[in-house]
Motif scaffolding. Structure first.
Motif, PDB file in Angstrom:
ATOM      1  N   ALA B 165       0.876  -1.179   0.000  1.00  0.00           N
ATOM      2  CA  ALA B 165       0.000   0.000   0.000  1.00  0.00           C
ATOM      3  C   ALA B 165       0.904   1.216   0.000  1.00  0.00           C
ATOM      4  O   ALA B 165       2.124   1.106   0.053  1.00  0.00           O
ATOM      5  CB  ALA B 165      -0.894   0.020   1.239  1.00  0.00           C
ATOM      6  N   TYR B 166       0.292   2.393  -0.105  1.00  0.00           N
ATOM      7  CA  TYR B 166       1.065   3.623  -0.019  1.00  0.00           C
ATOM      8  C   TYR B 166       0.863   4.200   1.360  1.00  0.00           C
ATOM      9  O   TYR B 166      -0.262   4.402   1.782  1.00  0.00           O
ATOM     10  CB  TYR B 166       0.572   4.627  -1.070  1.00  0.00           C
ATOM     11  N   GLU B 167       1.952   4.486   2.053  1.00  0.00           N
ATOM     12  CA  GLU B 167       1.794   5.054   3.387  1.00  0.00           C
ATOM     13  C   GLU B 167       2.651   6.301   3.502  1.00  0.00           C
ATOM     14  O   GLU B 167       3.850   6.288   3.210  1.00  0.00           O
ATOM     15  CB  GLU B 167       2.236   4.035   4.444  1.00  0.00           C
ATOM     16  N   LEU B 168       2.006   7.382   3.925  1.00  0.00           N
ATOM     17  CA  LEU B 168       2.675   8.667   4.112  1.00  0.00           C
ATOM     18  C   LEU B 168       2.690   8.971   5.587  1.00  0.00           C
ATOM     19  O   LEU B 168       1.668   8.820   6.243  1.00  0.00           O
ATOM     20  CB  LEU B 168       1.831   9.769   3.465  1.00  0.00           C
ATOM     21  N   ARG B 169       3.804   9.431   6.095  1.00  0.00           N
ATOM     22  CA  ARG B 169       3.842   9.811   7.500  1.00  0.00           C
ATOM     23  C   ARG B 169       3.770  11.331   7.548  1.00  0.00           C
ATOM     24  O   ARG B 169       4.641  11.992   6.984  1.00  0.00           O
ATOM     25  CB  ARG B 169       5.153   9.324   8.108  1.00  0.00           C
TER      26      ARG B 169
END
Lengths: 143, 186
Positions: B165-169
């Motif tokens: 998945a795409y995960e942005l912090r």
């Protein structure tokens, strides 16, 4: 059993060539694909004038040799899809559906912004999908 | 009476003008490709995408606030939800989920399962360091900065590098109080 599949561009440049048999007859398969290109050119330049070929992308059986049959499919952009099969009786509908899926996979591979048009297709996802389509191809399983 | 805050962006998404998704994807792909040809270094391209996103975000926030009728967010948690459910839906057509809040509540993860920017894309081996969707991080950073929140955004997971998945912090650095350009007494 499908021996090999090939995608050839509109300038007869090879874009993708994958054989699914043992590697020893790879050269022979390449040769067969090459000869089939001539057959396609012949068919394209000498169409049956009576029928306006609207969506005659599917060219059908091009070239029966001793043990192989070659089927062709031409897209509107003159990209040729070829499949060489060792099966003796293959239903037309099976091959047509094979080409449809093959074409769909090709379109997705070409939409990759990192694909250079005219160069060989190096997408691993495309190779995996084509292998999947070939594995799923078994004459007589589709209606 | 304040207008109803939309819980999801679906209604707004349905009412604004939309563009064909494939056209959008292919245009973005062509743009990244051109940036790579022009700038050649993957790090420079990443920075450039972020900067472009920042400029977009700074302008996008006005359109977002105008079209979506959200009221002022009470805390950072609400901001996160609004971005994920309303903002991303309005502009990208997908919703994200918010997770992994840290104990102080100043940073969270935005997880995108579906991302229209990367349809059909496969990163070649020479560009493995590229953050293809870096424009998204710039957009969020730019938009939040215009509503007085300075943030820092990093990519944790990226599907083009093999994750699921795409995960942005998103980390809130500080809240900048609003400054008026004119002195009150003049």
């Amino acid at each position: 059993m499908i021996a090999c599949v090939a995608v050839v561009g509109h300038q007869n440049n090879p874009l993708y060539l994958q054989s699914f048999t043992g590697a020893d007859d790879a050269l022979k398969l390449h040769h067969i694909v090459h000869c089939s290109l001539d057959v396609i050119d012949e068919r394209v330049n000498n169409p049956k004038r009576s029928v306006i070929t609207l969506n005659e992308s599917y060219l059908g059986l091009l070239y029966p040799t001793e043990s192989y049959k070659v089927y062709g499919y031409l897209s509107n952009t003159k990209v040729k899809f070829l499949v060489v099969t060792t099966d003796l009786d293959v239903k037309d509908t099976d091959i047509r559906s094979f080409f449809r899926r093959f074409h769909a996979a090709y379109v997705d591979a070409v939409s990759n912004p990192f694909h250079v048009p005219g160069k060989k297709i190096i997408s691993r996802i495309f190779a995996a999908r084509v292998s999947g389509i070939v594995k799923a191809f078994a004459p007589g399983t589709y209606g | 009476m304040a207008p109803l805050v939309p819980k999801t962006g679906d209604a707004i998404f349905a009412s604004i003008d939309r563009v064909n998704a494939e056209l959008f994807t292919l245009t973005y792909g062509a743009m990244v490709r051109q940036l790579l040809t022009d700038l050649e270094e993957v790090d420079v391209v990443n920075k450039q995408l972020d900067q472009m996103g920042y400029n977009i975000g700074a302008r996008l926030i006005d359109e977002f606030l105008a079209k979506s009728n959200v009221s002022r967010c009470v805390d950072f948690k609400e901001t996160a939800d609004v971005i994920a459910k309303v903002g991303l839906k309005m502009f990208l057509g997908v919703t994200a989920s918010v997770s992994n809040w840290d104990p102080e509540g100043s940073s969270f993860s935005l997880v995108l399962d579906d991302n229209p920017l990367v349809d059909f894309v496969e990163l070649p081996d020479t560009f493995q360091g590229l953050h293809y969707c870096n424009i998204l991080s710039g957009v969020i950073r730019g938009a939040l900065e215009m509503v007085s929140m300075k943030t820092e955004i990093t990519w944790i997971r990226d599907m083009l590098h093999g994750d699921d998945a795409y995960e942005l912090r998103v980390k809130l650095l500080k809240q900048i109080p609003e400054e008026y350009p004119y002195k009150d007494d003049e």
